[in-house]
Write an enzyme that holds these catalytic residues in place. Sequence first.
Site, PDB file in Angstrom:
ATOM      1  N   ARG A  91       0.829  -1.211   0.000  1.00 24.97           N
ATOM      2  CA  ARG A  91       0.000   0.000   0.000  1.00 24.97           C
ATOM      3  C   ARG A  91       0.861   1.256   0.000  1.00 24.97           C
ATOM      4  O   ARG A  91       0.515   2.256  -0.632  1.00 24.97           O
ATOM      5  CB  ARG A  91      -0.968  -0.018   1.192  1.00 24.97           C
ATOM      6  CG  ARG A  91      -2.028   1.069   1.080  1.00 24.97           C
ATOM      7  CD  ARG A  91      -3.142   0.886   2.079  1.00 24.97           C
ATOM      8  NE  ARG A  91      -2.682   1.033   3.452  1.00 24.97           N
ATOM      9  CZ  ARG A  91      -3.408   0.739   4.524  1.00 24.97           C
ATOM     10  NH1 ARG A  91      -4.647   0.285   4.371  1.00 24.97           N
ATOM     11  NH2 ARG A  91      -2.928   0.898   5.735  1.00 24.97           N
ATOM     12  N   GLU A  98     -16.295   6.365   4.398  1.00 29.16           N
ATOM     13  CA  GLU A  98     -15.482   5.846   5.511  1.00 29.16           C
ATOM     14  C   GLU A  98     -15.955   6.404   6.845  1.00 29.16           C
ATOM     15  O   GLU A  98     -16.735   7.343   6.906  1.00 29.16           O
ATOM     16  CB  GLU A  98     -14.022   6.259   5.317  1.00 29.16           C
ATOM     17  CG  GLU A  98     -13.415   5.637   4.093  1.00 29.16           C
ATOM     18  CD  GLU A  98     -11.937   5.411   4.251  1.00 29.16           C
ATOM     19  OE1 GLU A  98     -11.549   4.567   5.080  1.00 29.16           O
ATOM     20  OE2 GLU A  98     -11.168   6.086   3.561  1.00 29.16           O
ATOM     21  N   LYS A 128      -2.737   6.462   1.228  1.00 25.88           N
ATOM     22  CA  LYS A 128      -2.600   6.929   2.613  1.00 25.88           C
ATOM     23  C   LYS A 128      -1.649   8.125   2.661  1.00 25.88           C
ATOM     24  O   LYS A 128      -0.478   7.987   3.040  1.00 25.88           O
ATOM     25  CB  LYS A 128      -2.111   5.771   3.492  1.00 25.88           C
ATOM     26  CG  LYS A 128      -2.475   5.927   4.955  1.00 25.88           C
ATOM     27  CD  LYS A 128      -2.377   4.592   5.671  1.00 25.88           C
ATOM     28  CE  LYS A 128      -2.459   4.727   7.165  1.00 25.88           C
ATOM     29  NZ  LYS A 128      -3.717   5.248   7.664  1.00 25.88           N
TER      30      LYS A 128
END
Length: 339
Positions: free
Chosen positions: A80, A219, A183
């Site tokens: 990620r 989210e 992220k």
Amino acid sequence: MENIDWKSLPFGYLKTDYNIRCYYRDGKWGELEISSSEYIDMHIAATCLHYGQEAFEGMKAFRGADNKIRVFRCPDNAKRMETSAEGVVMAKVPHDLFHEAVIKTIKMNLRFVPPYGTGASLYIRPLLVGTGAQVGVNPASEYLFMVFVTPVGPYFKEGFNPVEMLVCRDHDRAAPLGTGHIKVGGNYAASLISIVHGHNKGFSSIIYLDAREKKYIDECGPANFFGIKDNTYITPSSTSILPSITNKSLMVLAEDMGMKVERRPVEVTELDSFEEAGACGTAAVISPIKKVVDWQVNKVYEFCKDGKPGPVSVKLYNKLTGIQLGTEPDKWGWTEIVE
Ligand code: PLP
Ligand code: COI
């Protein structure tokens, strides 16, 4: 560490002994460097400071019932971080370098890995930042990759007790074709205003809706959303959601328990039909949701009417944490024993 009250640790920063740094210069990564300083020296025009060229990861290591230390799904975090680096045009950290840095940082701070049975864990924070100077909006030519660790307790003070969430309709965390799926710090900067607003109103966190239509759940603050109904685990799909490694694990566990799993757009109004709802993530683990307030449309959704987490959330929580603590078999090879 005899003077740490492990059972009451908050999710916060506590100084540990060492961290690791690695510099990318002249097109290549250098050696891992061990540091005992909590500070970094940086160029005043570093791209991370001005243009948000940075990405981070969050993972945990646990001391198990057998006293072994396990780190959870490290290769997934390495992957990620690579996707995040591509998303903001940074040098990519090779997976073996990422892994070596994480394991070394844990090993250098063993006395900060909380004891089994305290509910606390060692939070691991890999961080990649553009350090090269730019004044025009361009990617840096130099990068710094770091890993630090800190012992933590539950992200929400409620721990595994149900929390209340506020639906956010005044701000967006991420755009449909923006950076929500990686992220990077900018997403968290964009979320601060609504998170502070939610905290001031007494909510644990915010439910973000899709930015285009304000119709679907994206989210729950720094965590993914899931809902349970009719023996089905349902979690939103959207281009602006961070693909949670915890959520990915829960989908496998749910299926393994004989549940159906659906990953699809979830309208906020569907909350009415869920038997259970929760937020999931490395920091949040599973945080059951007891109430969602969508005050701008005069709507309140309620779960856990007895004040306790629902039975499916409990089963999933026990399975996941059992694997992390070595009390459940790790059928999928998610954990690595560090020591
Ligand atoms: N969503 C956001 C925005 C997050 O910051 C996090 C935390 O990493 C998650 C979801 C959960 O992801 P993971 O389970 O990989 O920690
Ligand atoms: C995590 O769950 O690891 C996170 O990164 C959440 C948050 C503290 C940003």
